[in-house]
Enzyme design. Sequence first.
Site, PDB file in Angstrom:
ATOM      1  CG  HIS A  61      -5.821   2.043  -1.807  1.00  0.00           C
ATOM      2  ND1 HIS A  61      -5.282   3.111  -1.410  1.00  0.00           N
ATOM      3  CD2 HIS A  61      -5.939   1.353  -0.745  1.00  0.00           C
ATOM      4  CE1 HIS A  61      -5.046   3.198  -0.141  1.00  0.00           C
ATOM      5  NE2 HIS A  61      -5.502   2.081   0.152  1.00  0.00           N
ATOM      6  CB  CYS A  62      -8.854   0.070  -7.646  1.00  0.00           C
ATOM      7  SG  CYS A  62      -8.103  -1.501  -6.749  1.00  0.00           S
TER       8      CYS A  62
END
Length: 414
Positions: A61-62
Amino acid sequence: MFTSGHAVRFVVFVGVLLFSFASSNIIEEENVLVLTTNNFDDALERYSHILVEFYAPWCGHCQALAPEYIQAATKLKEMGSEIRLAKVDATIEKDLAQSRNIKGYPTLIFFKHSSPINYNGPRKAEGIIQWLEKKTGSPTTIIDSLEQLVAFSNTDKVAIVGFFASETYTTIFMGVAGKMDKLPFGLCTNKDIFDSTLSGNDGIIIYKGFDEKKVVYNDELNATKIENFINIHQFELVSEFSQELSERFFEANIDRHLIFFAPKAEVSTDRSIDLLRSIASDFRGQILFISVDTSADQYKGIIEFFGINQDEIPCLRAVILQEDVARFKQKEPDLSEEGIRDFVTDFLSGKLKHDLKSQVVPDDWNDNPVKILTSSNFNEIIIERKSKKALVEFYAPWCGHCKALAPVWDLLGK
Ligand SMILES: *[C@@H]1O[C@H](CO)[C@@H](O)[C@H](O)[C@H]1NC(C)=O
C-alpha cells in the site's frame, strides 16, 4: 598565519557549514521531506502544517501511495502552499514510530501546529490536497457586523469570539482556534463592534447556550491559558453524557470526573442535578461533573464498567482518566450537599482509595481444596490470616495455559 587566500577559503567554508547546518538536517526526496528521529521535532516546529507518512519499504500500500504522495507534495510546493508532506521509514526510525504509536503501514498523521490529526482521507494526489486544504482553511469565521455577531453567538452549545485590534493577538487566537477545531471560533477586528461588547478593549468572549450564557476571558493573551479557559467553559456545569461529548471530555485535559448515575426526567434526579450544578461551580477547572441517564439502554456498558448494581442508583462515582482508569465511590452513598462536597474534596486531595472492580464472591468459594478469591475476600483470606501460607494462582479464564493447569492445581490443592 593566514594568507588572504586562506582567509577567503575559510569564510567560504564557514558559510557552507552554516548553510548546510541550517538547511540540510531535513533532506528532501522529490519534494517530500525525509524525517528521522533526530529532525522530527525540529520539522514540526518549522512547519506549522505537515503531513507525515510512516511507511515500510516492503509494504504494498505504501508503494502504491508513493507516486501520488510525491505528486501531491510537488503540487503543493508549486502552489506556494505552507503545507508540507514528509515521510518516515518506520523500519529504520523504530523509536519514533513507536512513540507515535504506529501500528500499521502506511499511517499518515497531519500535524497542525504540532497537534496530530489522523489522516483518513483519500490516497490519490488530488484527494490528499483537498483533504489538507479543508483541514487548514481559516479556523475562524470573520465577524464584521453586530448582526453577524448575534447570529454567530446564538447557539445552544458554545461559540468563542476573539475581539482584537492587534495582529499579535489575532495570531495567538487563530493558533488556539486551529488546535481546538471541533469548536466554532469567530474573529472580530471591527472596533465599532467591540465598543458595544467589550467597551473597546481586546478580549475573548465565550457565548454559551447554557449556565451563565457568556463569559469574558480577561487574563493575559497566552495560548495555553486561553485553551485551558475554553476547555473549562465549553462544558456545562453538569454535562449530560453523550457519545459526541465523550470525545471532547477526553480531549479537554481535565482528567478528573465526577459522574452522577440517575434516570433522566425524574423529579429527584432534577433536584440532585441542580444541587450538583451549584457545587460544580466551586470546583471548575479541577473536575468535570457529568450525569449519565441510567434509563437509556446505550449507557448500560458504562454502568457495568463502574460495577454499579441497579439498586445502588442514583449514585456517584469519581474517576481519574489516566492510562489505567481509577474509579472511586463514596464510603456510604450520600447525595446531600455535604456528602457530595466531602466526596469531591477527598477525591481531589487524593484521600480516597480505588474502588477495585470485584467479582462477587461465589457461595461455594470455600467448598473445595482450592479456594476461590476475589478482591472482596482476598485481604481477609490471604493477608489477614498471617499465620497460614498460601500459593495463589492469578489466571484469566480464556488462557490456555491456565486451563491446562486447572486439574493439576485442583489435585495439588487436595
Ligand atoms: C503561557 O502560560 C503557560 C502556563 O501558564 C506558561 O507555561 C507559558 O510559559 C506561557 N507562555 C508565554 C509565552 O508566556
